[in-house]
Design a protein around this motif. Structure first.
Motif, PDB file in Angstrom:
ATOM      1  N   THR A   1       9.610   7.737   1.120  1.00 34.34           N
ATOM      2  CA  THR A   1       8.659   7.205   2.098  1.00 34.34           C
ATOM      3  C   THR A   1       8.523   5.693   2.011  1.00 34.34           C
ATOM      4  O   THR A   1       8.586   4.996   3.035  1.00 34.34           O
ATOM      5  CB  THR A   1       7.285   7.868   1.923  1.00 34.34           C
ATOM      6  OG1 THR A   1       7.411   9.266   2.218  1.00 34.34           O
ATOM      7  CG2 THR A   1       6.259   7.251   2.862  1.00 34.34           C
TER       8      THR A   1
ATOM      9  N   TYR B   1       8.519   5.256   6.348  1.00 35.08           N
ATOM     10  CA  TYR B   1       7.868   6.348   7.075  1.00 35.08           C
ATOM     11  C   TYR B   1       8.072   7.637   6.290  1.00 35.08           C
ATOM     12  O   TYR B   1       9.021   7.772   5.506  1.00 35.08           O
ATOM     13  CB  TYR B   1       8.436   6.496   8.490  1.00 35.08           C
ATOM     14  CG  TYR B   1       9.921   6.268   8.600  1.00 35.08           C
ATOM     15  CD1 TYR B   1      10.837   7.243   8.208  1.00 35.08           C
ATOM     16  CD2 TYR B   1      10.421   5.064   9.088  1.00 35.08           C
ATOM     17  CE1 TYR B   1      12.195   7.028   8.304  1.00 35.08           C
ATOM     18  CE2 TYR B   1      11.781   4.835   9.188  1.00 35.08           C
ATOM     19  CZ  TYR B   1      12.671   5.823   8.792  1.00 35.08           C
ATOM     20  OH  TYR B   1      14.018   5.598   8.886  1.00 35.08           O
TER      21      TYR B   1
ATOM     22  N   THR C   1       4.920  -6.285   5.519  1.00 35.65           N
ATOM     23  CA  THR C   1       5.841  -5.297   4.940  1.00 35.65           C
ATOM     24  C   THR C   1       7.266  -5.541   5.449  1.00 35.65           C
ATOM     25  O   THR C   1       7.849  -4.681   6.122  1.00 35.65           O
ATOM     26  CB  THR C   1       5.400  -3.863   5.292  1.00 35.65           C
ATOM     27  OG1 THR C   1       5.287  -3.754   6.735  1.00 35.65           O
ATOM     28  CG2 THR C   1       4.069  -3.526   4.650  1.00 35.65           C
TER      29      THR C   1
ATOM     30  N   LYS D   1      -5.983  -1.402   6.839  1.00 38.61           N
ATOM     31  CA  LYS D   1      -5.075  -0.603   6.023  1.00 38.61           C
ATOM     32  C   LYS D   1      -5.330   0.891   6.220  1.00 38.61           C
ATOM     33  O   LYS D   1      -4.389   1.689   6.290  1.00 38.61           O
ATOM     34  CB  LYS D   1      -5.234  -0.973   4.550  1.00 38.61           C
ATOM     35  CG  LYS D   1      -4.684  -2.344   4.192  1.00 38.61           C
ATOM     36  CD  LYS D   1      -4.926  -2.660   2.720  1.00 38.61           C
ATOM     37  CE  LYS D   1      -4.395  -4.047   2.368  1.00 38.61           C
ATOM     38  NZ  LYS D   1      -4.664  -4.403   0.958  1.00 38.61           N
ATOM     39  N   LYS D   2      -6.606   1.243   6.326  1.00 37.66           N
ATOM     40  CA  LYS D   2      -6.951   2.648   6.521  1.00 37.66           C
ATOM     41  C   LYS D   2      -6.437   3.145   7.871  1.00 37.66           C
ATOM     42  O   LYS D   2      -5.838   4.222   7.970  1.00 37.66           O
ATOM     43  CB  LYS D   2      -8.463   2.832   6.433  1.00 37.66           C
ATOM     44  CG  LYS D   2      -8.922   4.276   6.596  1.00 37.66           C
ATOM     45  CD  LYS D   2     -10.440   4.394   6.482  1.00 37.66           C
ATOM     46  CE  LYS D   2     -10.883   5.842   6.676  1.00 37.66           C
ATOM     47  NZ  LYS D   2     -12.363   5.987   6.616  1.00 37.66           N
TER      48      LYS D   2
ATOM     49  N   GLN E   1      -3.987   1.909   9.674  1.00 40.84           N
ATOM     50  CA  GLN E   1      -2.523   1.930   9.668  1.00 40.84           C
ATOM     51  C   GLN E   1      -1.998   3.152   8.921  1.00 40.84           C
ATOM     52  O   GLN E   1      -1.081   3.839   9.393  1.00 40.84           O
ATOM     53  CB  GLN E   1      -1.996   0.652   9.039  1.00 40.84           C
ATOM     54  CG  GLN E   1      -0.491   0.507   9.092  1.00 40.84           C
ATOM     55  CD  GLN E   1      -0.022  -0.783   8.454  1.00 40.84           C
ATOM     56  OE1 GLN E   1      -0.187  -0.999   7.261  1.00 40.84           O
ATOM     57  NE2 GLN E   1       0.544  -1.676   9.267  1.00 40.84           N
ATOM     58  N   ALA E   2      -2.574   3.427   7.767  1.00 41.64           N
ATOM     59  CA  ALA E   2      -2.125   4.571   6.972  1.00 41.64           C
ATOM     60  C   ALA E   2      -2.372   5.884   7.715  1.00 41.64           C
ATOM     61  O   ALA E   2      -1.521   6.788   7.704  1.00 41.64           O
ATOM     62  CB  ALA E   2      -2.844   4.582   5.627  1.00 41.64           C
ATOM     63  N   GLU E   3      -3.520   5.987   8.369  1.00 36.50           N
ATOM     64  CA  GLU E   3      -3.830   7.202   9.120  1.00 36.50           C
ATOM     65  C   GLU E   3      -2.854   7.399  10.275  1.00 36.50           C
ATOM     66  O   GLU E   3      -2.400   8.518  10.537  1.00 36.50           O
ATOM     67  CB  GLU E   3      -5.267   7.142   9.656  1.00 36.50           C
ATOM     68  CG  GLU E   3      -6.327   7.344   8.590  1.00 36.50           C
ATOM     69  CD  GLU E   3      -7.737   7.204   9.150  1.00 36.50           C
ATOM     70  OE1 GLU E   3      -7.871   6.794  10.334  1.00 36.50           O
ATOM     71  OE2 GLU E   3      -8.690   7.508   8.431  1.00 36.50           O
TER      72      GLU E   3
ATOM     73  N   ILE F   1       0.296   6.239  10.589  1.00 36.51           N
ATOM     74  CA  ILE F   1       1.625   6.608  10.095  1.00 36.51           C
ATOM     75  C   ILE F   1       1.638   8.055   9.622  1.00 36.51           C
ATOM     76  O   ILE F   1       2.572   8.822   9.915  1.00 36.51           O
ATOM     77  CB  ILE F   1       2.066   5.667   8.956  1.00 36.51           C
ATOM     78  CG1 ILE F   1       2.272   4.243   9.481  1.00 36.51           C
ATOM     79  CG2 ILE F   1       3.343   6.176   8.295  1.00 36.51           C
ATOM     80  CD1 ILE F   1       3.398   4.102  10.479  1.00 36.51           C
ATOM     81  N   ALA F   2       0.598   8.466   8.902  1.00 35.46           N
ATOM     82  CA  ALA F   2       0.576   9.808   8.314  1.00 35.46           C
ATOM     83  C   ALA F   2       0.301  10.894   9.342  1.00 35.46           C
ATOM     84  O   ALA F   2       0.850  11.999   9.254  1.00 35.46           O
ATOM     85  CB  ALA F   2      -0.467   9.864   7.201  1.00 35.46           C
TER      86      ALA F   2
END
Length: 552
Positions: free
Chosen positions: A209, A214, A443, A482-483, A485-487, A489-490
């Motif tokens: 990942t 991803y 990134t 960040k939260k 973005q992470a949500e 992607i996931a």
């Protein structure tokens, strides 16, 4: 109220109206409600996930051309709104299995479970039979970095197993490749291309990942179902027979079989004396395909230049997404693609409206290009770059909009490919007028510069800007960003859950679109040709066409 006060109020009101009118050309308002309506429509189930070559895809291009026409653009392709893009789709039989032998007893992998495979060869069937698996590290041949993972290896008939990303990322050593910033050598497209040049029968990349950028669900969502390509003259018979991914968990089993761990194999791949390693196992699979040749369409509208119509500025967004997959688990089978990329198309339409509302035509032509098949390998933009409606040598710059921010205002913008060309200088100036800044992508190891349509123009030498909202929000700062973005992607990226949300805050998206408008507006009335920074190879391509341009 006295008559004098009434006159004063009216004077102020008319002054403000006049002021607004004078500013409209360079600083128009972007309608959040209109953006929302376009996103909602394009991401609705009615459009079926906007897959090229489907009724939903046709409904999409018709909607965009209607919006361009209503905005006041003209068709850009000799009286047509469309540029036909010949595609071939290859759909793998869904119950495909992969057999791995040599691990003590045969292991059968179901397609999508620990492995995803396909072929780019345009044929009804390809097969690997007992093809030896060979670990080739990062699968890179890069003379400028004194790196050759294939040195001394004959891969005829073999299937190479490859690490994702590149050695710079793996070591975080700025002296190795480009350190944390992914090079094109780290991109999966390169790895399959190089395996084919080496003559391999198959090429399998190990998924992780973090270095991939991803999760595994993106692999299963993106590389199952119909796979598209531009119609190739040789039916892609120069590609490897089988391309694919395996999970790092299964890769670890392969390495354990020869007395190594996956981590030990990754370390070995970084050693100066690394040599390819036989995994003492083989792979067999038969891929039965349904081949369908079809034609999708780029949509192109233009506001013709008044003084130098052969020169152009291009705004671009891809209209396609992943369509509908009846084999998905659960009730939702549609990849609606609201953020990716109904947002970008909505922005394209809005900016087109603002340009068409200018009191005077721009000096250069402004082209609005909605491209197809981005999700299948940037195919629509690749086709345009190879068959441009306006000469690329006379294209001043490209502004690409992909997966825009629906979560409110950020303090600045992130430039993907920061420091590569002078387009970002225009963005910096426009952002400063909003009290905002531009920053490098956080990134670079994820290789986003190679993952959107601007890349096809960069490869031809055209300076292209791809900027995103970033994660530093006015409300909530980086922690909230960040939260979010992470949500995304996931939970939603390349998944059916990427749907329109009526609670979105589109103020940040509108502000960014205003900046993009300002950049193109400045370029459209200019004789300036933005260039590439000195150490960027794309600049050499651009310099070869300098004699065709005015104002250099």
């Amino acid at each position: 109220m006295t008559s004098s006060k009434i006159l004063t109020v009216l004077f102020i009101a008319f002054s403000l109206i006049a002021c607004d009118s004078s500013q409209n050309q360079s600083n128009p308002e972007i309608s959040e409600s209109e953006l929302a309506e376009h996103i909602k429509t394009l991401a609705s189930d009615e459009f079926g996930g906007r897959e090229p070559g489907t009724p939903g895809g046709e409904k999409t291009v018709e909607y965009i051309s209607e919006q361009f026409q209503e905005a006041g653009l003209a068709p850009a392709n000799n009286g047509s709104w469309y540029q036909e893009v010949p595609l071939v789709s290859i759909t793998l039989e869904p119950n495909t299995t992969v057999m791995v032998e040599g691990l003590g007893q045969p292991v059968t992998l179901q397609h999508g479970d620990n492995t995803v495979v396909w072929t780019k060869r345009v044929t009804d069937q390809v097969a690997l039979e007992n093809s030896e698996l060979v670990f080739v590290g990062y699968g890179i041949v890069a003379p400028e970095y004194n790196w050759n993972d294939y040195e001394g290896l004959d891969v005829q008939g073999k299937t190479v197993v490859i690490l994702v990303n590149d050695p710079g990322y793996a070591t975080q050593n700025p002296e190795l490749f480009t350190g944390n910033k992914m090079t094109y050598y780290g991109r999966w497209t390169y790895k399959y291309e190089e395996a084919a040049r080496q003559g391999a029968a198959g090429a399998i990349i190990i998924h992780e990942t973090a270095p991939a950028g991803y999760p595994w669900e993106v692999v299963t969502g993106s590389w199952t179902g119909a796979q598209y390509d531009l119609v190739p003259p040789n039916n892609n018979m120069d590609r490897v027979k089988v391309e694919g991914w395996i999970t790092h968990q299964f890769a670890n089993k392969l390495f354990q079989h020869i007395g190594m761990t996956y981590e030990e194999a990754k370390k070995a791949a970084l050693e100066d004396d690394f040599e390819p390693i036989s995994l003492e196992a083989s792979i067999s699979t038969t891929l039965n395909n349904t081949i369908k040749k079809t034609t999708s369409r780029n949509v192109a509208g233009v506001l013709e230049g008044s003084e130098r119509p052969d020169e152009s500025v291009i705004y671009m967004a891809h209209w396609d997404h992943l369509g509908t997959n009846p084999n998905l688990e659960g009730d939702d089978k549609i990849y609606n693609g609201a953020v990716d990329n109904a947002t970008g198309v909505a922005g394209l339409i809005e900016i087109a409206e603002k340009f068409a509302a200018r009191e005077e035509q721009p000096e250069r032509s402004v082209v609005f290009l909605a491209v197809t098949a981005e999700e299948s390998g940037l195919l629509g933009s690749k086709y345009y770059a190879n068959n441009p409606l306006y000469p690329l040598a006379l294209t001043a710059g490209v502004i690409n909009m992909d997966a825009m921010n629906p979560n409110g205002m950020t303090k600045g913008l992130v430039v993907v490919g920061y420091g590569m060309n002078e387009m970002q200088g225009y963005l910096k100036k426009a952002a400063a007028e909003q009290g905002r800044i531009i920053v490098p992508e956080p990134t670079p190891e994820k290789g986003f510069y190679f993952r959107s349509d601007h890349f096809n123009f960069a490869k031809k030498g055209v300076p292209a800007l791809y900027a995103e909202a970033g994660i530093d929000y006015v409300e909530g700062g980086k922690e909230r960003g960040k939260k979010l973005q992470a949500e995304y992607i996931a939970e939603r990226y390349h998944k059916p859950a990427d749907e329109y949300n009526a609670d979105w805050d589109l103020s940040g998206m509108a502000a960014n679109l205003k900046l993009f408008y300002q950049i193109g507006n400045t370029l459209a009335d200019s004789t300036v040709w933005p260039g590439w920074m000195e150490d960027v190879s794309f600049g050499t391509i651009r310099q070869k066409t300098a004699g065709m341009r005015k104002g250099d």
